[in-house]
Design an enzyme around this catalytic site. Structure first.
Site, PDB file in Angstrom:
ATOM      1  N   THR A 206    -125.862  73.131 111.135  1.00 34.66           N
ATOM      2  CA  THR A 206    -127.274  73.076 111.500  1.00 34.66           C
ATOM      3  C   THR A 206    -127.485  73.633 112.893  1.00 34.66           C
ATOM      4  O   THR A 206    -126.669  73.390 113.782  1.00 34.66           O
ATOM      5  CB  THR A 206    -127.698  71.591 111.515  1.00 34.66           C
ATOM      6  OG1 THR A 206    -127.588  71.091 110.201  1.00 34.66           O
ATOM      7  CG2 THR A 206    -129.101  71.396 112.039  1.00 34.66           C
TER       8      THR A 206
ATOM      9  N   THR B  82    -131.747  73.749 108.827  1.00 32.23           N
ATOM     10  CA  THR B  82    -130.457  73.755 108.119  1.00 32.23           C
ATOM     11  C   THR B  82    -130.626  74.021 106.632  1.00 32.23           C
ATOM     12  O   THR B  82    -131.718  73.817 106.083  1.00 32.23           O
ATOM     13  CB  THR B  82    -129.777  72.369 108.288  1.00 32.23           C
ATOM     14  OG1 THR B  82    -128.432  72.422 107.824  1.00 32.23           O
ATOM     15  CG2 THR B  82    -130.502  71.283 107.499  1.00 32.23           C
TER      16      THR B  82
END
Ligand code: ASP
Length: 331
Positions: free
Chosen positions: A191, A209
């Site tokens: 992420t 993400t």
């Protein structure tokens, strides 16, 4: 205590004196205390998770260095990562769920506690910009799934096939065993969480993400959840998370990091304490990587992770560089 009328004050009604004394961003032991003004040398500043943060920081910096807002900077920064087809953990090219479908999660938060989020979003390359539209053009905070997708189309976002050849091939290999197993620091990029302070001293953050690779279709992690994957409080600081989202949600991770900074911890200490809460709540740490980064109102940053290998990028006037996070355990 400095003159109360001059600047912003932070109310500390629930805090004891000891916490106040150790707080590096608080200038007094009174119940209403003045925040020390940010040093001009430490702003603007931008920090972000993992190696892909270097490129994202530069995109943010273009805006910050011209006096742009932290909000514009955080959005522009993470859009670079989202649009990179070679990055298999964010946006276009993200690894799919177990059914071969790429679903994206993102959120954004500004200095006024305004926030927007999308989760389980398909076919849209830049979920962070959809999250910003949710924040600015609706009365809601979060849209998910088909509703979020329809909203994005209404706002003019184009339909994009997010499953690249590379990600499809990896998924096909995974399908042979079909075993869901988070991998620590997979390809050293997960992420992207990005936090910035602008010239005026205002904070904003963004987090985006494709989530855990090969998750159950419909699974949403911490990244689009305000308070878990990201939290910003313009009086105190901001934090974001990467790693196994379920563990972050269980402790309201990013909100906790910000509250710990409010109560006197440095960014490093606050991230470490949040990680230690995760460690306490999980008997088995196998594959349980979580990392936090944090930035306080003074422009001081810090990070901490469960395992080694987590790093973050920091961009100031003088440099853009990677810093290895401190951590609890060697892999
Ligand atoms: N936190 C993300 C999630 O759980 C994944 C990651 O950062 O690696 O979806």
């Amino acid at each position: 205590m400095k003159m109360k009328s001059r600047r912003n004050f932070l109310k500390l009604t629930a805090l004891g004196t000891a916490a106040v004394i150790t707080n590096p961003i608080i200038a007094s032991t009174q119940q209403e205390v003045e925040l020390t003004p940010i040093k001009s040398s430490t702003k603007p500043i931008v920090i972000s998770t993992w190696n892909h943060g270097m490129e994202a920081n530069e995109a943010s910096w273009k805006i910050l260095s011209k006096g742009g807002t932290a909000l514009d900077a955080v959005e522009a920064g993470v859009r670079i990562t989202e649009s990179d087809p070679n990055n298999t953990s964010v946006g276009l090219g993200g690894l799919p769920d177990r059914d071969g479908i790429v679903t994206l999660d993102a959120c954004i938060m500004d200095e006024n506690n305004q926030c927007g989020a999308v989760a389980f979003l398909q076919d849209i390359e830049n979920p962070i910009s959809v999250a910003r539209k949710v924040m600015e053009e609706t009365q809601h905070v979060m849209l998910v799934g088909e509703g979020a997708r329809q909203f994005a189309f209404e706002k003019g976002f184009k339909k994009t096939n997010l499953l690249t050849k590379k990600s499809k091939e990896q998924w096909e290999i995974w399908k042979e065993k079909s075993k869901y197993q988070p991998i620590i620091n997979s390809e050293n990029h997960d992420t992207i969480g990005l936090l910035a302070i602008d010239e005026k001293g205002n904070l904003s953050g963004a987090c985006t993400t494709s989530g855990m690779a090969y998750k159950i279709h419909g699974r949403v992690g911490d990244s689009p959840i305000i308070g878990a994957g990201l939290f910003v409080d313009n009086e105190v600081g901001a934090a974001c998370a990467t790693g196994v989202g379920e563990a972050v949600i269980r402790i309201a991770g990013s909100a906790i990091v910000v509250e710990l900074m409010r109560n006197g911890m440095t960014p490093n200490e606050a991230c470490k304490e949040a990680v230690s809460r995760i460690i306490k709540k999980h008997k088995d740490l196998t594959n349980l990587q979580v990392g936090f980064i944090a930035l306080n109102k003074n422009g001081e940053s810090g990070a901490y992770s469960v395992f080694n290998g987590f790093n973050y990028a920091i961009r100031t006037k003088s440099k853009n560089k990677m810093i290895d996070s401190k951590y609890y355990r060697d892999r």
